[in-house]
Design a protein around this motif. Structure first.
Motif, mmCIF file in Angstrom:
data_model
loop_
_atom_site.group_PDB
_atom_site.id
_atom_site.type_symbol
_atom_site.label_atom_id
_atom_site.label_comp_id
_atom_site.label_asym_id
_atom_site.label_seq_id
_atom_site.Cartn_x
_atom_site.Cartn_y
_atom_site.Cartn_z
ATOM 1 N N UNK A 67 0.882 -1.035 -0.500
ATOM 2 C CA UNK A 67 0.064 0.036 -0.094
ATOM 3 C C UNK A 67 0.882 1.027 0.460
ATOM 4 N N UNK A 68 2.361 1.444 0.389
ATOM 5 C CA UNK A 68 3.268 2.434 -0.255
ATOM 6 C C UNK A 68 3.169 2.956 -1.604
ATOM 7 N N UNK A 69 2.849 4.187 -1.291
ATOM 8 C CA UNK A 69 3.377 5.549 -2.886
ATOM 9 C C UNK A 69 5.017 4.750 -3.779
ATOM 10 N N UNK A 70 5.223 6.201 -4.018
ATOM 11 C CA UNK A 70 6.618 5.557 -4.245
ATOM 12 C C UNK A 70 7.458 6.149 -3.653
ATOM 13 N N UNK A 71 7.714 5.759 -2.329
ATOM 14 C CA UNK A 71 8.851 6.311 -0.510
ATOM 15 C C UNK A 71 8.485 4.776 -0.994
ATOM 16 N N UNK A 72 8.710 3.586 -1.197
ATOM 17 C CA UNK A 72 9.160 2.107 -1.302
ATOM 18 C C UNK A 72 10.353 1.793 -1.040
ATOM 19 N N UNK A 73 10.984 0.701 0.200
ATOM 20 C CA UNK A 73 12.254 0.305 0.693
ATOM 21 C C UNK A 73 12.955 -0.647 -0.286
ATOM 22 N N UNK A 74 14.692 -0.986 -0.477
ATOM 23 C CA UNK A 74 14.355 -1.584 -1.198
ATOM 24 C C UNK A 74 14.720 -2.702 -0.527
ATOM 25 N N UNK A 75 14.197 -3.619 -1.102
ATOM 26 C CA UNK A 75 13.891 -5.267 -0.218
ATOM 27 C C UNK A 75 15.321 -5.325 0.494
ATOM 28 N N UNK A 76 16.100 -5.338 -0.134
ATOM 29 C CA UNK A 76 17.788 -6.423 0.263
ATOM 30 C C UNK A 76 18.599 -5.654 0.963
ATOM 31 N N UNK A 77 18.365 -4.331 1.333
ATOM 32 C CA UNK A 77 18.974 -3.772 1.662
ATOM 33 C C UNK A 77 19.593 -3.920 2.854
ATOM 34 N N UNK A 78 20.869 -2.968 3.182
ATOM 35 C CA UNK A 78 21.567 -3.192 4.375
ATOM 36 C C UNK A 78 20.977 -2.474 5.592
ATOM 37 N N UNK A 79 20.752 -2.662 6.575
ATOM 38 C CA UNK A 79 19.801 -2.536 7.643
ATOM 39 C C UNK A 79 21.389 -2.913 8.747
ATOM 40 N N UNK A 80 21.129 -1.597 9.624
ATOM 41 C CA UNK A 80 21.885 -0.844 10.836
ATOM 42 C C UNK A 80 21.130 -2.084 11.885
ATOM 43 N N UNK A 81 22.417 -2.637 13.351
ATOM 44 C CA UNK A 81 21.569 -3.434 14.164
ATOM 45 C C UNK A 81 22.030 -1.836 15.362
ATOM 46 N N UNK A 82 21.287 -2.183 16.599
ATOM 47 C CA UNK A 82 21.435 -1.275 17.533
ATOM 48 C C UNK A 82 21.981 -1.941 18.391
ATOM 49 N N UNK A 83 22.913 -2.192 19.479
ATOM 50 C CA UNK A 83 23.572 -2.503 20.440
ATOM 51 C C UNK A 83 23.695 -1.632 21.396
ATOM 52 N N UNK A 84 24.492 -2.135 22.411
ATOM 53 C CA UNK A 84 25.173 -1.085 23.419
ATOM 54 C C UNK A 84 26.453 -0.778 23.054
ATOM 55 N N UNK A 85 27.191 0.346 23.221
ATOM 56 C CA UNK A 85 28.795 0.025 22.774
ATOM 57 C C UNK A 85 29.331 -0.739 23.572
ATOM 58 N N UNK A 86 29.301 -1.439 24.276
ATOM 59 C CA UNK A 86 30.102 -2.312 25.343
ATOM 60 C C UNK A 86 29.474 -4.538 24.194
ATOM 61 N N UNK A 87 28.101 -4.483 23.965
ATOM 62 C CA UNK A 87 28.229 -5.562 23.805
ATOM 63 C C UNK A 87 29.036 -5.776 22.285
ATOM 64 N N UNK A 88 28.445 -4.525 21.544
ATOM 65 C CA UNK A 88 29.242 -3.464 19.862
ATOM 66 C C UNK A 88 31.026 -4.169 20.077
ATOM 67 N N UNK A 89 31.293 -4.064 21.125
ATOM 68 C CA UNK A 89 32.925 -4.478 21.490
ATOM 69 C C UNK A 89 33.485 -5.694 21.539
ATOM 70 N N UNK A 90 32.645 -6.448 22.475
ATOM 71 C CA UNK A 90 33.011 -7.928 22.620
ATOM 72 C C UNK A 90 32.420 -8.820 21.416
ATOM 73 N N UNK A 91 31.148 -8.445 20.640
ATOM 74 C CA UNK A 91 31.322 -8.825 19.705
ATOM 75 C C UNK A 91 32.139 -8.742 18.307
ATOM 76 N N UNK A 92 33.022 -7.391 18.113
ATOM 77 C CA UNK A 92 34.076 -6.944 17.704
ATOM 78 C C UNK A 92 35.248 -8.198 17.671
ATOM 79 N N UNK A 93 35.099 -7.737 18.740
ATOM 80 C CA UNK A 93 36.652 -8.784 19.312
ATOM 81 C C UNK A 93 36.309 -10.585 19.153
ATOM 82 N N UNK A 94 35.819 -11.133 19.332
ATOM 83 C CA UNK A 94 35.086 -12.298 18.855
ATOM 84 C C UNK A 94 34.809 -13.018 17.603
#
Length: 151
Positions: A67-94
């Motif tokens: 039902x959206x008009x012209x401002x639709x989204x791309x189906x397979x685009x990258x989507x940013x995930x929101x986590x705490x800075x501490x969790x992101x650092x731990x995941x990046x290190x792992x």
């Protein structure tokens, strides 16, 4: 429209050994959240990867909202995930040091109606581990059948 959405990635539990789980928010457009609430999303082929110090969900398929008009989204685009800075650092290190990977396990909406992505820090299974998983699942299914007959 469904009240709660619960989209699973069944393949992830078969291909990977899940070590840790995290719940992350997702940055979405208006038409994307509407499609998710209708259950028109898939995380079967998706994975997560770092760009700098930010985590993104790659290859997540969210169909266009009909039902959206012209401002639709791309189906397979990258989507940013929101986590705490501490969790992101731990995941990046792992991911960098131990050679682990991050896979999406479940896409769901919480009680407030916000879309969340449950991600898991995972290690890839070997072929013999997968065969053990199949064997255990078959044995459990057979036992359940036998129990059902004798009840």
């Amino acid at each position: 429209m469904q009240k709660t959405v619960n989209i699973l990635n069944k393949r992830a539990r078969f291909d990977y050994e899940i070590l840790e789980r995290y719940t992350a928010g997702i940055v979405l457009a208006g038409s994307e959240i509407k499609s998710i609430r209708l259950g028109k999303a898939s995380i079967a082929e998706s994975f997560c990867e770092f760009h700098g110090h930010e985590l993104f969900a790659i290859n997540t398929n969210i169909e266009e909202y009909t039902y959206s008009r012209s401002f639709s989204h791309a189906p397979k685009s990258e989507r940013k995930l929101l986590l705490n800075k501490r969790e992101l650092k731990g995941l990046l290190k792992s991911v960098q040091n131990k050679g682990l990977t991050i896979v999406p396990l479940r896409l769901f909406t919480n009680e407030k109606g916000l879309a969340k992505l449950e991600i898991g820090l995972a290690r890839g299974k070997k072929n013999y581990d997968k065969r053990d998983t199949i064997k255990d699942r078959d044995v459990k299914r057979d036992l359940d059948r036998i129990k059902k007959v004798y009840k």
